[in-house]
Design an enzyme around this catalytic site. Structure first.
Site, PDB file in Angstrom:
ATOM      1  N   ARG A  69      61.883  79.391  62.082  1.00 13.60           N
ATOM      2  CA  ARG A  69      63.358  79.489  62.108  1.00 13.60           C
ATOM      3  C   ARG A  69      63.841  80.148  60.800  1.00 13.60           C
ATOM      4  O   ARG A  69      64.741  80.959  60.801  1.00 13.60           O
ATOM      5  CB  ARG A  69      64.008  78.101  62.237  1.00 13.60           C
ATOM      6  CG  ARG A  69      63.609  77.267  63.449  1.00 13.60           C
ATOM      7  CD  ARG A  69      64.208  77.782  64.738  1.00 13.60           C
ATOM      8  NE  ARG A  69      63.490  78.887  65.322  1.00 13.60           N
ATOM      9  CZ  ARG A  69      62.266  78.827  65.877  1.00 13.60           C
ATOM     10  NH1 ARG A  69      61.612  77.701  65.935  1.00 13.60           N
ATOM     11  NH2 ARG A  69      61.697  79.901  66.383  1.00 13.60           N
ATOM     12  N   GLN A 100      77.855  71.993  59.153  1.00 11.83           N
ATOM     13  CA  GLN A 100      76.711  71.247  59.692  1.00 11.83           C
ATOM     14  C   GLN A 100      75.538  72.194  59.895  1.00 11.83           C
ATOM     15  O   GLN A 100      74.455  71.768  60.281  1.00 11.83           O
ATOM     16  CB  GLN A 100      77.083  70.623  61.036  1.00 11.83           C
ATOM     17  CG  GLN A 100      78.258  69.670  60.960  1.00 11.83           C
ATOM     18  CD  GLN A 100      78.792  69.309  62.342  1.00 11.83           C
ATOM     19  OE1 GLN A 100      78.249  68.437  63.020  1.00 11.83           O
ATOM     20  NE2 GLN A 100      79.844  69.975  62.769  1.00 11.83           N
ATOM     21  N   ASP A 103      71.807  77.398  58.290  1.00  8.16           N
ATOM     22  CA  ASP A 103      71.369  78.798  58.285  1.00  8.16           C
ATOM     23  C   ASP A 103      71.842  79.612  57.081  1.00  8.16           C
ATOM     24  O   ASP A 103      71.461  80.776  56.934  1.00  8.16           O
ATOM     25  CB  ASP A 103      71.807  79.491  59.586  1.00  8.16           C
ATOM     26  CG  ASP A 103      73.316  79.385  59.857  1.00  8.16           C
ATOM     27  OD1 ASP A 103      74.107  79.293  58.885  1.00  8.16           O
ATOM     28  OD2 ASP A 103      73.703  79.402  61.044  1.00  8.16           O
ATOM     29  N   HIS A 118      74.173  68.955  56.480  1.00  8.09           N
ATOM     30  CA  HIS A 118      72.895  68.679  57.147  1.00  8.09           C
ATOM     31  C   HIS A 118      71.731  69.410  56.497  1.00  8.09           C
ATOM     32  O   HIS A 118      70.705  69.630  57.118  1.00  8.09           O
ATOM     33  CB  HIS A 118      72.994  69.031  58.642  1.00  8.09           C
ATOM     34  CG  HIS A 118      73.882  68.100  59.418  1.00  8.09           C
ATOM     35  ND1 HIS A 118      74.329  68.347  60.698  1.00  8.09           N
ATOM     36  CD2 HIS A 118      74.411  66.891  59.082  1.00  8.09           C
ATOM     37  CE1 HIS A 118      75.095  67.344  61.116  1.00  8.09           C
ATOM     38  NE2 HIS A 118      75.172  66.452  60.155  1.00  8.09           N
ATOM     39  N   CYS A 126      60.135  66.752  49.052  1.00  5.86           N
ATOM     40  CA  CYS A 126      59.023  65.861  49.379  1.00  5.86           C
ATOM     41  C   CYS A 126      59.423  64.854  50.454  1.00  5.86           C
ATOM     42  O   CYS A 126      60.518  64.301  50.430  1.00  5.86           O
ATOM     43  CB  CYS A 126      58.557  65.125  48.123  1.00  5.86           C
ATOM     44  SG  CYS A 126      57.288  63.892  48.485  1.00  5.86           S
ATOM     45  N   CYS A 129      58.955  61.198  48.046  1.00  4.47           N
ATOM     46  CA  CYS A 129      59.746  60.935  46.839  1.00  4.47           C
ATOM     47  C   CYS A 129      60.970  61.844  46.736  1.00  4.47           C
ATOM     48  O   CYS A 129      61.766  61.718  45.812  1.00  4.47           O
ATOM     49  CB  CYS A 129      58.873  61.051  45.585  1.00  4.47           C
ATOM     50  SG  CYS A 129      58.479  62.745  45.101  1.00  4.47           S
ATOM     51  N   GLY A 187      83.737  75.482  66.120  1.00  5.85           N
ATOM     52  CA  GLY A 187      82.391  75.669  66.677  1.00  5.85           C
ATOM     53  C   GLY A 187      81.520  74.442  66.630  1.00  5.85           C
ATOM     54  O   GLY A 187      80.299  74.552  66.530  1.00  5.85           O
ATOM     55  N   PRO A 214      85.537  77.660  72.309  1.00  9.47           N
ATOM     56  CA  PRO A 214      85.793  78.134  73.681  1.00  9.47           C
ATOM     57  C   PRO A 214      85.924  76.977  74.668  1.00  9.47           C
ATOM     58  O   PRO A 214      86.457  77.152  75.763  1.00  9.47           O
ATOM     59  CB  PRO A 214      84.555  78.974  74.031  1.00  9.47           C
ATOM     60  CG  PRO A 214      83.707  79.024  72.812  1.00  9.47           C
ATOM     61  CD  PRO A 214      84.201  78.010  71.828  1.00  9.47           C
TER      62      PRO A 214
HETATM   63  P1  OAD Z   1      76.405  71.860  69.329  1.00  5.27           P
HETATM   64  O1  OAD Z   1      75.306  72.755  69.809  1.00  5.27           O
HETATM   65  O2  OAD Z   1      76.347  70.444  69.710  1.00  5.27           O
HETATM   66  O3  OAD Z   1      77.821  72.433  69.790  1.00  5.27           O
HETATM   67  C1  OAD Z   1      78.162  73.778  69.616  1.00  5.27           C
HETATM   68  C2  OAD Z   1      79.650  73.938  69.847  1.00  5.27           C
HETATM   69  O4  OAD Z   1      79.981  75.290  69.599  1.00  5.27           O
HETATM   70  C3  OAD Z   1      80.110  73.637  71.282  1.00  5.27           C
HETATM   71  O5  OAD Z   1      81.282  72.854  71.239  1.00  5.27           O
HETATM   72  C4  OAD Z   1      80.407  75.021  71.862  1.00  5.27           C
HETATM   73  O6  OAD Z   1      81.461  74.997  72.807  1.00  5.27           O
HETATM   74  C5  OAD Z   1      80.846  75.758  70.613  1.00  5.27           C
HETATM   75  N1  OAD Z   1      80.681  77.219  70.662  1.00  5.27           N
HETATM   76  C6  OAD Z   1      79.785  77.957  71.357  1.00  5.27           C
HETATM   77  N2  OAD Z   1      79.945  79.265  71.112  1.00  5.27           N
HETATM   78  C7  OAD Z   1      80.985  79.368  70.241  1.00  5.27           C
HETATM   79  C8  OAD Z   1      81.641  80.465  69.592  1.00  5.27           C
HETATM   80  N3  OAD Z   1      81.262  81.729  69.783  1.00  5.27           N
HETATM   81  N4  OAD Z   1      82.679  80.183  68.760  1.00  5.27           N
HETATM   82  C9  OAD Z   1      83.065  78.906  68.537  1.00  5.27           C
HETATM   83  N5  OAD Z   1      82.486  77.842  69.115  1.00  5.27           N
HETATM   84  C10 OAD Z   1      81.455  78.067  69.961  1.00  5.27           C
HETATM   85  O7  OAD Z   1      76.451  72.051  67.736  1.00  5.27           O
HETATM   86  P2  OAD Z   1      77.128  71.150  66.610  1.00  5.27           P
HETATM   87  O8  OAD Z   1      78.380  70.506  67.086  1.00  5.27           O
HETATM   88  O9  OAD Z   1      77.181  71.988  65.402  1.00  5.27           O
HETATM   89  O10 OAD Z   1      72.497  68.026  63.539  1.00  5.27           O
HETATM   90  O11 OAD Z   1      76.040  70.053  66.419  1.00  5.27           O
HETATM   91  C11 OAD Z   1      76.208  69.101  65.397  1.00  5.27           C
HETATM   92  C12 OAD Z   1      74.888  68.603  64.919  1.00  5.27           C
HETATM   93  O12 OAD Z   1      74.120  68.122  66.004  1.00  5.27           O
HETATM   94  C13 OAD Z   1      74.008  69.663  64.316  1.00  5.27           C
HETATM   95  O13 OAD Z   1      74.292  69.929  62.962  1.00  5.27           O
HETATM   96  C14 OAD Z   1      72.640  69.099  64.468  1.00  5.27           C
HETATM   97  C15 OAD Z   1      72.768  68.634  65.889  1.00  5.27           C
HETATM   98  O14 OAD Z   1      71.905  67.686  66.263  1.00  5.27           O
HETATM   99  C16 OAD Z   1      71.306  67.795  62.987  1.00  5.27           C
HETATM  100  O15 OAD Z   1      70.318  68.452  63.271  1.00  5.27           O
HETATM  101  C17 OAD Z   1      71.319  66.686  61.997  1.00  5.27           C
HETATM  102 ZN    ZN Z   2      56.683  63.475  46.276  1.00  7.30          ZN
END
Ligand code: OAD
Ligand code: ZN
Length: 245
Positions: A69, A100, A103, A118, A126, A129, A187, A214
C-alpha cells in the site's frame, strides 16, 4: 449549471478565521485510493490486516501488505478536493485538517496543519515498546525487521481496531473541533468512533457543521449544511462561490 450553496454558508466561510475539517477515505477516492467500504482491504479482512491479533498470527503477511500500500502511494496524487483545502490556508484561513486517512495526501497537497488520527502508512514503530522505526525500515520487504530497542517486530504506525488513537492527536482534534468557526465533515461514513464524534462535539459547542458526501451518513440529519457530491468537485466549487473572481 453551477451548484447552489446556501448564501449563509458562503458568508460563514468568508468570515471564518479558523476552519476545522474531518476527512475520511472518500476524500482520497478521486485519487484512486479505494475507500474502506469500497475495497481497501482487497481479499483480506480488517481482522486479518488491522488488528494486533492478525499481526501476531502472520506478521510477514501484514507487514508486506502495508508495504505494498505504501509503495502504491508513490503513484497516487492529491485531487482537487485536497488542493482546495490547502488553498484555504492561502486565503488566510487557519485550516486544521483532522484526517482518518493514512495516505499523506493532504500534506502532499500543501496543507500544513494536518492531524493524523489513525496514523500513517509512511511511518513504522515497534509492536511492543512503540519506539520509532530506525531509518531504512522501508527496505524490509520480506518480514518485519526487529526493533533496535527491544528486539520485538516493527509494525506499521497505523491505528488498528481495538487500539487507542494517539492521545496528542485526539486532544488537538477535539480542541480544534470545538474552537473553530466552521466545521466540515468530508468523505467519511461517520461510523467509526471516536472520530465520528468530532462533528457532534463541534455542534454541541455551537459550531455550524457542513457534510460533503455523495451519500447519506448516520450524521446527515444532524448537519447544519449538507453538500451532496464528490469532494473533488464540491470543494473547488465551494471555494469559487465563496471568493468569486
Ligand atoms: P469509509 O470507507 O467507511 O467511508 C467512505 C465514505 O466516503 C462514504 O461515506 C462514501 O459515501 C464517501 N465517499 C465516497 N466517494 C467520495 C467522494 N468522491 N467524495 C466524498 N465522499 C466520498 O471510510 P471512512 O469513513 O474514512 O479506520 O472510514 C473511517 C475509518 O474506518 C478508517 O479510517 C479506517 C476504517 O476502518 C482504521 O483503519 C482505524
Ligand atoms: Zn521495541
Amino acid at each position: 449549471m453551477a451548484r447552489a450553496f446556501a448564501p449563509e454558508l458562503l458568508e460563514r466561510l468568508r468570515a471564518a478565521k479558523h476552519v476545522a475539517v474531518l476527512t475520511g477515505a472518500g476524500v482520497s477516492a478521486e485519487s484512486g485510493v479505494p475507500t474502506f467500504q469500497g475495497g481497501f482491504w482487497g481479499k483480506y479482512s480488517p481482522e486479518e490486516m488491522a488488528t494486533a491479533a492478525g499481526f501476531r498470527k502472520n506478521p510477514s503477511l501484514v507487514w508486506n501488505w502495508y508495504g505494498e500500500r505504501r509503495r502504491e502511494l508513490a503513484n497516487v496524487h492529491p485531487n482537487p478536493g485536497h488542493y482546495a483545502l490547502a488553498q484555504l490556508e492561502q486565503r488566510g484561513v487557519r485550516c486544521t485538517v483532522i484526517t482518518q486517512n493514512i495516505d499523506g495526501l493532504h500534506q502532499k497537497a500543501g496543507s500544513t496543519r494536518v492531524i493524523e488520527l489513525h496514523g500513517s502508512l509512511l511511518r513504522a514503530k515497534c509492536f511492543s515498546c512503540e519506539a520509532a522505526a530506525p531509518a531504512g525500515w522501508e527496505q524490509a520487504t520480506q518480514s518485519p525487521p526487529p526493533c533496535a530497542v527491544c528486539g520485538s517486530w516493527l509494525r506499521p504506525e497505523v491505528v488498528w481496531y481495538g487500539e487507542n488513537l494517539p492521545p496528542k492527536a485526539w486532544d488537538e482534534a477535539l480542541d480544534a473541533s470545538c474552537e473553530c468557526d466552521l466545521f466540515f465533515s468530508i468523505g467519511t461514513a461517520s461510523q467509526v468512533y471516536p472520530a465520528a464524534s468530532l462533528p457532534q462535539e463541534a455542534l454541541r459547542a455551537g459550531v455550524p457543521v457542513a457534510e460533503i458526501n455523495p451519500d447519506y451518513t448516520p450524521l446527515t440529519a444532524a448537519m447544519t449544511y449538507v453538500l451532496r457530491g464528490p469532494s473533488g468537485q464540491v470543494l473547488p466549487e465551494l471555494l469559487a462561490a465563496t471568493w468569486p473572481k
